[in-house]
Design a protein around this motif. Sequence first.
Motif, PDB file in Angstrom:
ATOM      1  N   LYS A  92    -123.627  30.416  73.573  1.00  0.00           N
ATOM      2  CA  LYS A  92    -124.187  30.088  72.259  1.00  0.00           C
ATOM      3  C   LYS A  92    -123.753  28.686  71.846  1.00  0.00           C
ATOM      4  O   LYS A  92    -122.596  28.309  72.029  1.00  0.00           O
ATOM      5  N   LYS A  93    -124.687  27.911  71.284  1.00  0.00           N
ATOM      6  CA  LYS A  93    -124.356  26.575  70.794  1.00  0.00           C
ATOM      7  C   LYS A  93    -123.824  26.665  69.366  1.00  0.00           C
ATOM      8  O   LYS A  93    -124.394  27.366  68.523  1.00  0.00           O
ATOM      9  N   ALA A  94    -122.743  25.959  69.114  1.00  0.00           N
ATOM     10  CA  ALA A  94    -122.152  25.929  67.774  1.00  0.00           C
ATOM     11  C   ALA A  94    -121.384  24.619  67.637  1.00  0.00           C
ATOM     12  O   ALA A  94    -120.832  24.106  68.621  1.00  0.00           O
ATOM     13  N   ASP A 153    -117.429  19.561  59.283  1.00  0.00           N
ATOM     14  CA  ASP A 153    -117.898  18.483  58.409  1.00  0.00           C
ATOM     15  C   ASP A 153    -116.775  17.537  57.990  1.00  0.00           C
ATOM     16  O   ASP A 153    -117.013  16.351  57.746  1.00  0.00           O
ATOM     17  N   ASP A 154    -115.559  18.056  57.907  1.00  0.00           N
ATOM     18  CA  ASP A 154    -114.444  17.194  57.477  1.00  0.00           C
ATOM     19  C   ASP A 154    -113.778  16.463  58.642  1.00  0.00           C
ATOM     20  O   ASP A 154    -112.781  15.758  58.466  1.00  0.00           O
ATOM     21  N   GLY A 155    -114.324  16.638  59.866  1.00  0.00           N
ATOM     22  CA  GLY A 155    -113.784  15.939  61.023  1.00  0.00           C
ATOM     23  C   GLY A 155    -112.772  16.739  61.817  1.00  0.00           C
ATOM     24  O   GLY A 155    -112.334  16.295  62.887  1.00  0.00           O
ATOM     25  N   SER A 156    -112.391  17.929  61.342  1.00  0.00           N
ATOM     26  CA  SER A 156    -111.454  18.765  62.085  1.00  0.00           C
ATOM     27  C   SER A 156    -112.206  19.580  63.139  1.00  0.00           C
ATOM     28  O   SER A 156    -113.439  19.606  63.163  1.00  0.00           O
ATOM     29  N   LEU A 157    -111.481  20.251  64.010  1.00  0.00           N
ATOM     30  CA  LEU A 157    -112.087  21.070  65.059  1.00  0.00           C
ATOM     31  C   LEU A 157    -112.218  22.514  64.609  1.00  0.00           C
ATOM     32  O   LEU A 157    -111.305  23.071  63.984  1.00  0.00           O
ATOM     33  N   ASN A 158    -113.343  23.118  64.920  1.00  0.00           N
ATOM     34  CA  ASN A 158    -113.586  24.518  64.562  1.00  0.00           C
ATOM     35  C   ASN A 158    -112.961  25.498  65.545  1.00  0.00           C
ATOM     36  O   ASN A 158    -113.023  26.711  65.335  1.00  0.00           O
ATOM     37  N   GLY A 159    -112.395  24.985  66.623  1.00  0.00           N
ATOM     38  CA  GLY A 159    -111.782  25.849  67.620  1.00  0.00           C
ATOM     39  C   GLY A 159    -111.072  25.020  68.667  1.00  0.00           C
ATOM     40  O   GLY A 159    -110.816  23.826  68.480  1.00  0.00           O
ATOM     41  N   TRP A 203    -115.932  25.408  74.349  1.00  0.00           N
ATOM     42  CA  TRP A 203    -114.815  25.602  73.429  1.00  0.00           C
ATOM     43  C   TRP A 203    -114.701  27.048  72.988  1.00  0.00           C
ATOM     44  O   TRP A 203    -115.639  27.833  73.133  1.00  0.00           O
ATOM     45  N   GLN A 204    -113.539  27.367  72.445  1.00  0.00           N
ATOM     46  CA  GLN A 204    -113.226  28.744  72.073  1.00  0.00           C
ATOM     47  C   GLN A 204    -113.027  28.877  70.574  1.00  0.00           C
ATOM     48  O   GLN A 204    -112.333  28.078  69.951  1.00  0.00           O
ATOM     49  N   ARG A 205    -113.665  29.897  70.010  1.00  0.00           N
ATOM     50  CA  ARG A 205    -113.469  30.253  68.598  1.00  0.00           C
ATOM     51  C   ARG A 205    -113.146  31.731  68.546  1.00  0.00           C
ATOM     52  O   ARG A 205    -114.019  32.579  68.695  1.00  0.00           O
ATOM     53  N   GLY A 206    -111.875  32.031  68.353  1.00  0.00           N
ATOM     54  CA  GLY A 206    -111.458  33.424  68.398  1.00  0.00           C
ATOM     55  C   GLY A 206    -111.747  34.006  69.778  1.00  0.00           C
ATOM     56  O   GLY A 206    -111.387  33.428  70.801  1.00  0.00           O
ATOM     57  N   PRO A 207    -112.450  35.137  69.836  1.00  0.00           N
ATOM     58  CA  PRO A 207    -112.771  35.742  71.134  1.00  0.00           C
ATOM     59  C   PRO A 207    -114.027  35.165  71.777  1.00  0.00           C
ATOM     60  O   PRO A 207    -114.371  35.531  72.900  1.00  0.00           O
ATOM     61  N   GLU A 208    -114.721  34.249  71.064  1.00  0.00           N
ATOM     62  CA  GLU A 208    -115.986  33.717  71.569  1.00  0.00           C
ATOM     63  C   GLU A 208    -115.789  32.469  72.410  1.00  0.00           C
ATOM     64  O   GLU A 208    -114.924  31.648  72.124  1.00  0.00           O
ATOM     65  N   LEU A 209    -116.620  32.335  73.427  1.00  0.00           N
ATOM     66  CA  LEU A 209    -116.696  31.103  74.194  1.00  0.00           C
ATOM     67  C   LEU A 209    -118.041  30.463  73.874  1.00  0.00           C
ATOM     68  O   LEU A 209    -119.089  31.100  73.997  1.00  0.00           O
ATOM     69  N   LEU A 210    -118.024  29.208  73.468  1.00  0.00           N
ATOM     70  CA  LEU A 210    -119.219  28.543  72.961  1.00  0.00           C
ATOM     71  C   LEU A 210    -119.379  27.185  73.643  1.00  0.00           C
ATOM     72  O   LEU A 210    -118.518  26.744  74.393  1.00  0.00           O
TER      73      LEU A 210
END
Length: 281
Positions: A39-41, A46-52, A76-83
């Motif tokens: 999945k694309k995410a 928006d503030d320049g930080s990383l979401n994961g 990249w990884q967000r919690g249990p998701e790979l995106l």
Amino acid sequence: MAGKQLTTQNATITTATVEVKTLTISGKQVTLAVFRQLKKAPLIADDGSLNGEPWGIVNYHPDKCGDEDEHWHVVWQRGPELLRATIPVVPDFNRRNYNGNYYPQHTHKSQAANRYLEALVYMGLKAGGDTILPVRGPGYSDYRKWPTYEPGLALPAELAGTTDFPVVAVAGAAAVDAAEHAAHLRYLRQEAEKPLTPDEERRRDEWKEAHRAMYGDDTERTQALLGETLGKLRSRVEEWGGFDAVTDAFTQEIAEVEAYRQKQLAVREELSALPQLFIAV
């Protein structure tokens, strides 16, 4: 690999003896088909930080975007998701066209900048000084009918408070009119003080008398117009909290924009150091 779902539980990165990092699922190298299913995410918020947490860069363009501006495809990884995310190597505010010129996003424009420019014009005219607006007024009897300046004025660095990017502001009608009247009034006074020969002075006095009889006194009329427009401009600045409040709001905004841009550059520096992940064809 058919039917396998790529997740953070079964995906791993392995390193061969020549430091080639591969993205695997259940011990087998990930294929293009599986990679496309990610999945694309957006990785950068928006503030320049990383979401994961970024894992690495895949040198493959699943969306047929290979001819677009240079960019990365980051796993990249967000919690249990790979995106996966597509990230331009150069942020929008630093992009250039084929001629080497910056795109419009490089320039900062805002309501705070517009108000700051008007407040500067007011304070300058109030003190009897010049205005930073490039006006058309001096020497033109119909000067108020002429356009005064291009929409938007690039503030000098010492007023903008930054050299990282140009700040462009637009002055409202009250500021423009006041600047025009002040310039024309200055011109009239300079003309009145200019030394003339007796013959030139006689002809000037005759012209002035005829002009005054038809239109009234130019100096008095322009002085009245300046007072009227300056009053309107003062009301606008006071409505915004006064000169200090307008300046503080603008200064704070510029500091925030600078910090945001620096953060965007810093996060790209971080991403540029990510390993390249190899996947199977």
